[in-house]
Write a protein that holds these residues in place. Sequence first.
Motif, short mmCIF file in Angstrom:
data_model
loop_
_atom_site.label_atom_id
_atom_site.label_comp_id
_atom_site.label_asym_id
_atom_site.label_seq_id
_atom_site.Cartn_x
_atom_site.Cartn_y
_atom_site.Cartn_z
N PRO A 188 0.81 -1.23 0.00
CA PRO A 188 0.00 0.00 0.00
C PRO A 188 0.83 1.27 0.00
CG PRO A 188 -0.95 -1.58 1.50
CD PRO A 188 0.36 -2.15 1.05
N ILE A 189 2.00 1.24 0.64
CA ILE A 189 2.88 2.41 0.62
C ILE A 189 3.36 2.68 -0.80
CG2 ILE A 189 5.08 3.33 1.44
CD1 ILE A 189 4.67 1.81 4.03
N VAL A 190 3.73 1.60 -1.51
CA VAL A 190 4.19 1.76 -2.90
C VAL A 190 3.05 2.25 -3.78
CG1 VAL A 190 5.10 0.53 -4.90
CG2 VAL A 190 5.96 -0.02 -2.61
N PHE A 191 1.87 1.63 -3.64
CA PHE A 191 0.72 2.06 -4.45
C PHE A 191 0.36 3.52 -4.17
CE2 PHE A 191 -0.61 -2.62 -4.27
CZ PHE A 191 0.07 -2.90 -5.45
N SER A 192 0.43 3.92 -2.91
CA SER A 192 0.10 5.30 -2.56
C SER A 192 1.06 6.27 -3.22
CB SER A 192 0.12 5.47 -1.03
OG SER A 192 -0.79 4.59 -0.41
N HIS A 193 2.33 5.89 -3.26
CA HIS A 193 3.34 6.77 -3.87
C HIS A 193 3.16 6.84 -5.39
CE1 HIS A 193 7.18 8.71 -4.60
NE2 HIS A 193 7.50 7.75 -5.46
N VAL A 194 2.94 5.70 -6.02
CA VAL A 194 2.85 5.66 -7.49
C VAL A 194 1.54 6.27 -7.97
CG1 VAL A 194 2.79 4.14 -9.51
CG2 VAL A 194 4.39 3.68 -7.65
N GLU A 195 0.43 5.93 -7.31
CA GLU A 195 -0.88 6.35 -7.78
C GLU A 195 -1.33 7.70 -7.24
OE1 GLU A 195 -2.54 4.73 -9.99
OE2 GLU A 195 -1.36 2.89 -10.07
N GLY A 196 -0.61 8.24 -6.25
CA GLY A 196 -1.03 9.49 -5.66
C GLY A 196 -2.17 9.33 -4.68
N TRP A 197 -2.30 8.14 -4.08
CA TRP A 197 -3.34 7.89 -3.09
C TRP A 197 -2.80 8.18 -1.70
CZ3 TRP A 197 -4.33 2.27 -5.17
CH2 TRP A 197 -4.95 2.35 -6.44
N SER A 198 -3.72 8.28 -0.75
CA SER A 198 -3.32 8.30 0.65
C SER A 198 -3.03 6.86 1.08
CB SER A 198 -4.42 8.90 1.52
OG SER A 198 -5.60 8.09 1.48
N PHE A 199 -2.39 6.71 2.25
CA PHE A 199 -2.08 5.35 2.70
C PHE A 199 -3.35 4.56 2.98
CE2 PHE A 199 -1.41 2.32 6.16
CZ PHE A 199 -0.46 1.48 5.58
N SER A 200 -4.35 5.25 3.53
CA SER A 200 -5.61 4.55 3.82
C SER A 200 -6.26 4.05 2.53
CB SER A 200 -6.57 5.47 4.58
OG SER A 200 -6.88 6.62 3.80
N GLU A 201 -6.16 4.83 1.46
CA GLU A 201 -6.71 4.38 0.18
C GLU A 201 -5.91 3.21 -0.37
OE1 GLU A 201 -8.61 8.45 -1.74
OE2 GLU A 201 -6.44 8.17 -1.78
N GLY A 202 -4.58 3.27 -0.23
CA GLY A 202 -3.75 2.16 -0.67
C GLY A 202 -4.02 0.89 0.11
N PHE A 203 -4.19 1.02 1.43
CA PHE A 203 -4.49 -0.15 2.25
C PHE A 203 -5.88 -0.69 1.93
CE2 PHE A 203 -5.96 -2.28 6.11
CZ PHE A 203 -4.89 -3.14 6.35
N TYR A 204 -6.81 0.22 1.68
CA TYR A 204 -8.16 -0.18 1.28
C TYR A 204 -8.12 -0.98 -0.02
CZ TYR A 204 -12.81 0.54 -0.82
OH TYR A 204 -14.03 0.37 -1.46
N PHE A 205 -7.35 -0.50 -1.00
CA PHE A 205 -7.22 -1.22 -2.26
C PHE A 205 -6.60 -2.60 -2.03
CE2 PHE A 205 -4.05 -2.41 -5.48
CZ PHE A 205 -4.90 -2.75 -6.53
N ALA A 206 -5.56 -2.67 -1.19
CA ALA A 206 -4.89 -3.94 -0.94
C ALA A 206 -5.85 -4.94 -0.29
CB ALA A 206 -3.66 -3.73 -0.06
#
Length: 304
Positions: A188-206
């Motif tokens: 989620p940290i990587v996705f948040s950085h690449v996609e421009g999401w917040s960490f909560s959004e990245g964790f939600y996606f994961a």
Amino acid sequence: MPRARLFSCWGSRLLPLLLAYICYLLLGATIFQALEKQAETQSRDQLQFEKLRFLENYTCLDQRALEQFVQVIMEAWVKGVNPKGNSTNPSNWDFSSSLFFAGTVVTTIGYGNLAPSTEAGQVFCVFYALVGIPLNVVFLNHLGRGLRAHLATLEGWEDQSKRSQILQILALTLFLILGSVLILIFPPIVFSHVEGWSFSEGFYFAFITLSTIGFGDYVVGTDPNKHYISVYRSLAVIWILLGLAWLALVLPLGPLLLHRCSQLWLPRLRQGCEAEKAPGKTYSPSGIQVTPQDFLIRGRGLGN
């Protein structure tokens, strides 16, 4: 009679589960309605306002022409074409994206943002899923079983010393924590950085991905304004497979770890409770019952 008794026993167990299942669904529906309905109403009102303002600024268009244009956009979105940007947007059906789609099919995630639009593609998708879904289940089961066999069999548990049991539990706990960080926290940290999401959004996606829910509101590699590396979505497929295999390993190991911990510490708790309940008795560090008279006799012996 035995069959009737068996059916009665099955029914007595099924009814509470059915009631709990229905109540859980009703509870979820109530909470989701309370949380999301107002936001939906606001978004709908905002859309209507933007439509009216657009028509006011462009008087050459009428309501019908605007609705037809919106329909074209919606059809493009359903077919996986992002209406933002222009025709130079990356293809949704290059090899990396196609591999990502194939992974979402066999894992039953199915984000819903991309689907075959041709009749031949739809027919192939059906037969591909019929073979791929069972193959994926068998693969993950065997992978999880193999990892459990090498990492957490805990054979000969009762024959080991207490120290070995504690070390084994600590090692297993550390392994589960590190694996969870690598699978559920770091991506989620990587996705948040690449996609421009917040960490909560990245964790939600994961979580939505690895639980195979796959709403499709967040999908990696779909922003036309970003330039992704060619293997970005292929790496996401590898992470999905590793994550599902990790869950296949962790879900059985969690109860096993709790069971081993209970075997290790419950006897000591019971021993302590029995010591409190037994008046006039105490326990030596070795666990042997000792009465106050024994202490007096031993004290006299030492004194002599």
